[in-house]
Design an enzyme around this catalytic site. Structure first.
Site, PDB file in Angstrom:
ATOM      1  NE  ARG A  40       2.770  -3.083   1.487  1.00 24.76           N
ATOM      2  CZ  ARG A  40       2.888  -2.316   2.556  1.00 24.76           C
ATOM      3  NH1 ARG A  40       3.844  -2.531   3.424  1.00 24.76           N
ATOM      4  NH2 ARG A  40       2.031  -1.348   2.782  1.00 24.76           N
ATOM      5  NE  ARG A  49       9.251  -2.674  -1.376  1.00 27.66           N
ATOM      6  CZ  ARG A  49      10.478  -2.664  -0.886  1.00 27.66           C
ATOM      7  NH1 ARG A  49      11.469  -3.189  -1.568  1.00 27.66           N
ATOM      8  NH2 ARG A  49      10.723  -2.128   0.294  1.00 27.66           N
ATOM      9  CG  ASP A  86       5.675   7.172  -1.271  1.00 26.88           C
ATOM     10  OD1 ASP A  86       4.870   6.247  -1.062  1.00 26.88           O
ATOM     11  OD2 ASP A  86       5.910   8.066  -0.432  1.00 26.88           O
ATOM     12  CE1 TYR A 162       4.306   9.874   6.796  1.00 25.43           C
ATOM     13  CE2 TYR A 162       3.049  11.332   5.363  1.00 25.43           C
ATOM     14  CZ  TYR A 162       3.175  10.141   6.053  1.00 25.43           C
ATOM     15  OH  TYR A 162       2.162   9.214   6.008  1.00 25.43           O
TER      16      TYR A 162
HETATM   17  O1  CP3 Z   1      -1.155   2.633  -6.733  1.00 35.93           O
HETATM   18  C1  CP3 Z   1      -1.008   3.787  -6.285  1.00 35.93           C
HETATM   19  O2  CP3 Z   1      -1.904   4.365  -5.625  1.00 35.93           O
HETATM   20  C2  CP3 Z   1       0.247   4.562  -6.668  1.00 35.93           C
HETATM   21  C3  CP3 Z   1       1.342   4.503  -5.781  1.00 35.93           C
HETATM   22  C4  CP3 Z   1       1.366   5.243  -4.450  1.00 35.93           C
HETATM   23  C5  CP3 Z   1       2.194   4.786  -3.375  1.00 35.93           C
HETATM   24  N1  CP3 Z   1       2.148   5.706  -2.383  1.00 35.93           N
HETATM   25  C6  CP3 Z   1       2.970   3.550  -3.389  1.00 35.93           C
HETATM   26  C7  CP3 Z   1       3.484   2.995  -2.110  1.00 35.93           C
HETATM   27  C8  CP3 Z   1       0.796   6.439  -4.035  1.00 35.93           C
HETATM   28  C9  CP3 Z   1      -0.200   7.328  -4.780  1.00 35.93           C
HETATM   29  C10 CP3 Z   1       1.301   6.729  -2.731  1.00 35.93           C
HETATM   30  C11 CP3 Z   1       0.953   7.946  -1.980  1.00 35.93           C
HETATM   31  C12 CP3 Z   1       1.339   8.039  -0.577  1.00 35.93           C
HETATM   32  N2  CP3 Z   1       2.529   7.651   0.025  1.00 35.93           N
HETATM   33  C13 CP3 Z   1       0.565   8.692   0.412  1.00 35.93           C
HETATM   34  C14 CP3 Z   1      -0.753   9.367   0.164  1.00 35.93           C
HETATM   35  C15 CP3 Z   1      -1.882   8.403   0.081  1.00 35.93           C
HETATM   36  C16 CP3 Z   1      -2.261   7.761   1.401  1.00 35.93           C
HETATM   37  O3  CP3 Z   1      -2.122   6.532   1.489  1.00 35.93           O
HETATM   38  O4  CP3 Z   1      -2.700   8.465   2.302  1.00 35.93           O
HETATM   39  C17 CP3 Z   1       1.277   8.639   1.624  1.00 35.93           C
HETATM   40  C18 CP3 Z   1       0.821   9.191   2.958  1.00 35.93           C
HETATM   41  C19 CP3 Z   1       2.516   7.989   1.363  1.00 35.93           C
HETATM   42  C20 CP3 Z   1       3.647   7.776   2.306  1.00 35.93           C
HETATM   43  C21 CP3 Z   1       3.983   6.354   2.467  1.00 35.93           C
HETATM   44  N3  CP3 Z   1       4.481   5.553   1.462  1.00 35.93           N
HETATM   45  C22 CP3 Z   1       3.880   5.574   3.630  1.00 35.93           C
HETATM   46  C23 CP3 Z   1       3.351   6.081   4.952  1.00 35.93           C
HETATM   47  C24 CP3 Z   1       4.337   4.305   3.307  1.00 35.93           C
HETATM   48  C25 CP3 Z   1       4.538   3.165   4.264  1.00 35.93           C
HETATM   49  C26 CP3 Z   1       3.271   2.538   4.680  1.00 35.93           C
HETATM   50  C27 CP3 Z   1       2.917   1.422   3.748  1.00 35.93           C
HETATM   51  O5  CP3 Z   1       1.781   1.359   3.296  1.00 35.93           O
HETATM   52  O6  CP3 Z   1       3.823   0.603   3.542  1.00 35.93           O
HETATM   53  C28 CP3 Z   1       4.688   4.295   1.931  1.00 35.93           C
HETATM   54  C29 CP3 Z   1       5.222   3.167   1.144  1.00 35.93           C
HETATM   55  C30 CP3 Z   1       4.484   2.796  -0.111  1.00 35.93           C
HETATM   56  N4  CP3 Z   1       4.065   3.677  -1.062  1.00 35.93           N
HETATM   57  C31 CP3 Z   1       4.187   1.477  -0.546  1.00 35.93           C
HETATM   58  C32 CP3 Z   1       3.555   1.595  -1.798  1.00 35.93           C
HETATM   59  C33 CP3 Z   1       3.093   0.485  -2.692  1.00 35.93           C
HETATM   60  C34 CP3 Z   1       4.556   0.201   0.188  1.00 35.93           C
HETATM   61  C35 CP3 Z   1       6.040   0.037   0.223  1.00 35.93           C
HETATM   62  C36 CP3 Z   1       6.511  -1.367  -0.114  1.00 35.93           C
HETATM   63  O7  CP3 Z   1       6.080  -1.956  -1.097  1.00 35.93           O
HETATM   64  O8  CP3 Z   1       7.396  -1.851   0.610  1.00 35.93           O
END
Ligand code: CP3
Length: 361
Positions: A40, A49, A86, A162
């Site tokens: 984002r 998105r 994700d 989770y």
């Molecule tokens: O660029 C990258 O690193 C690749 C993409 C990636 C995403 N999530 C995209 C994402 C990767 C490697 C992840 C891993 C992920 N997802 C983890 C492990 C890494 C860490 O941050 O500890 C975890 C715990 C998640 C679970 C998750 N996904 C959560 C808790 C959330 C919501 C919180 C948030 O930041 O919005 C997501 C959503 C998510 N995953 C987004 C992105 C770009 C945002 C969603 C959106 O665009 O609306």
């Protein structure tokens, strides 16, 4: 710059800087990528998105997932692309409902009793994840030269956390409690996830991932004994199977928050890279993890330093480079890029890192 090829047992492996560092070379400047480099903080990500309703739709639409994976590479001279997906696609593909609530994070149907576990089935796992493998195949075709493609998965403990909680949490008390109150049931959940994670990672490698990163983002909430049981043991089994089948594909572990246990993790699991959270002193990890275990270190700039920028950011990068002296090192953050980060700060960080090693740009 042409890509050098060097012979290996199974043919030729491109000499990409990220892969060389993971094979133990102390490259300077080090290879660079950023966790959550697609996301984002980039206006072009927010534009893509906005075209989909649910975040998971973005993960399961190869055309869009490829596009957002490549966006940061068009802006910054990075050494790796990380598959856009994700960690929660695994519970979803196992048949457990998962969705993302705008500004609140993930919501999952909670798994707390034996009956709930029956919802999870590995039968259609790889079939449901086909769009992710298609994204990997397309990315390998699109990426050229020196940029390595990293695949990834969440690890069993973090996925279980989770699943049990049903949403994000700061402490994951329900999951920690279930692990101690009903270890037999919790162990069934961990086993099922370990099997799914292994198959998922194998299929990513078959589709073209050149390295994999294991995300155990919530390992740090566990007591040491619990960490050994739910984090280290599954990692040892998953990585052993991956290495047996794909000995040339390096594995990076991000067990966030385990601190001193990184030394034990790297000693017991046949890894090539350890991704450090922000709180770990790089000089400690150099002497206690990298040197004794022969692994590369990745990290661990504070995402807040990147967000704030200025001279503080440059000083932190210099301190990291000094502490990582002499060891294989991959520059990265200690956790993901924060959504409020100005994109220019990533460009500034990469430029400064290169200038420290006499690379003009
Ligand atoms: O660029 C990258 O690193 C690749 C993409 C990636 C995403 N999530 C995209 C994402 C990767 C490697 C992840 C891993 C992920 N997802 C983890 C492990 C890494 C860490 O941050 O500890 C975890 C715990 C998640 C679970 C998750 N996904 C959560 C808790 C959330 C919501 C919180 C948030 O930041 O919005 C997501 C959503 C998510 N995953 C987004 C992105 C770009 C945002 C969603 C959106 O665009 O609306």
């Amino acid at each position: 710059m042409p890509t050098a090829e060097r012979p290996t047992g199974g043919g030729t492996v491109p000499d990409k800087p990220l892969l060389r560092a993971l094979r133990g070379e102390a490259l300077r400047p080090p290879p660079v990528w950023f966790m959550r480099q697609a996301g984002r903080y980039l206006p072009e990500y927010r534009e893509v998105r906005a075209r989909v309703r649910d975040f998971l739709e973005l993960c399961y639409t190869p055309e869009l997932a490829v596009e957002v994976t490549l966006q940061p590479l068009r802006r910054f001279p990075l050494d790796a692309a990380i598959l856009f997906s994700d960690i929660l696609v695994v519970p979803h593909a196992l048949g457990n409902p998962v969705h993302f609530v705008e500004n609140e994070g993930p919501r999952l149907e909670p798994v707390r009793r034996a009956e709930d576990l029956r919802r999870l089935s590995p039968d259609r796992l790889l079939e449901r994840l086909q769009p992710v493998f298609e994204t990997v195949r397309r990315l390998r075709e699109e990426l050229s030269g020196e940029v390595a493609l990293i695949g990834f998965s969440g690890m069993p403990w973090t996925l279980a956390a989770y699943l049990v909680e049903g949403c994000g949490s700061r402490e994951f008390l329900l999951a920690r409690r279930m692990a101690r109150e009903n270890p037999a049931l919790f162990s069934r959940l961990i086993e099922l996830l370990a099997e799914a994670v292994t198959r998922y990672l194998e299929a990513q490698v078959e589709a073209g991932a050149e390295a994999v990163q294991l995300f155990d983002s919530w390992a740090g909430v566990l007591a040491p004994g619990e960490c050994a049981r739910w984090v280290l043991d599954p990692a040892r089994r998953i990585v052993a199977r991956l290495r047996a089948r794909f000995p040339e594909v390096p594995v990076i572990a991000f067990a966030r928050g385990i601190g001193a246990l990184h030394a034990r993790y790297a000693a017991e699991v046949p890894l090539q890279g350890v991704s450090l959270e922000t709180s770990v002193p790089m000089d400690w990890a150099r002497d206690s993890v990298a040197r004794p275990c022969g692994v590369a270190l990745q990290g661990n700039l504070d995402p807040v330093a990147l967000l704030v920028g200025g001279d503080g950011l440059l000083a932190e990068i210099e301190a990291l480079a000094a502490a990582a002296d002499g060891i294989p090192w991959i520059f990265n953050l200690g956790h993901g890029v924060l959504p409020e980060t100005p994109p220019g700060h990533l460009a500034r960080a990469v430029r400064h890192l290169q200038s420290l090693f006499g690379c003009a740009n």
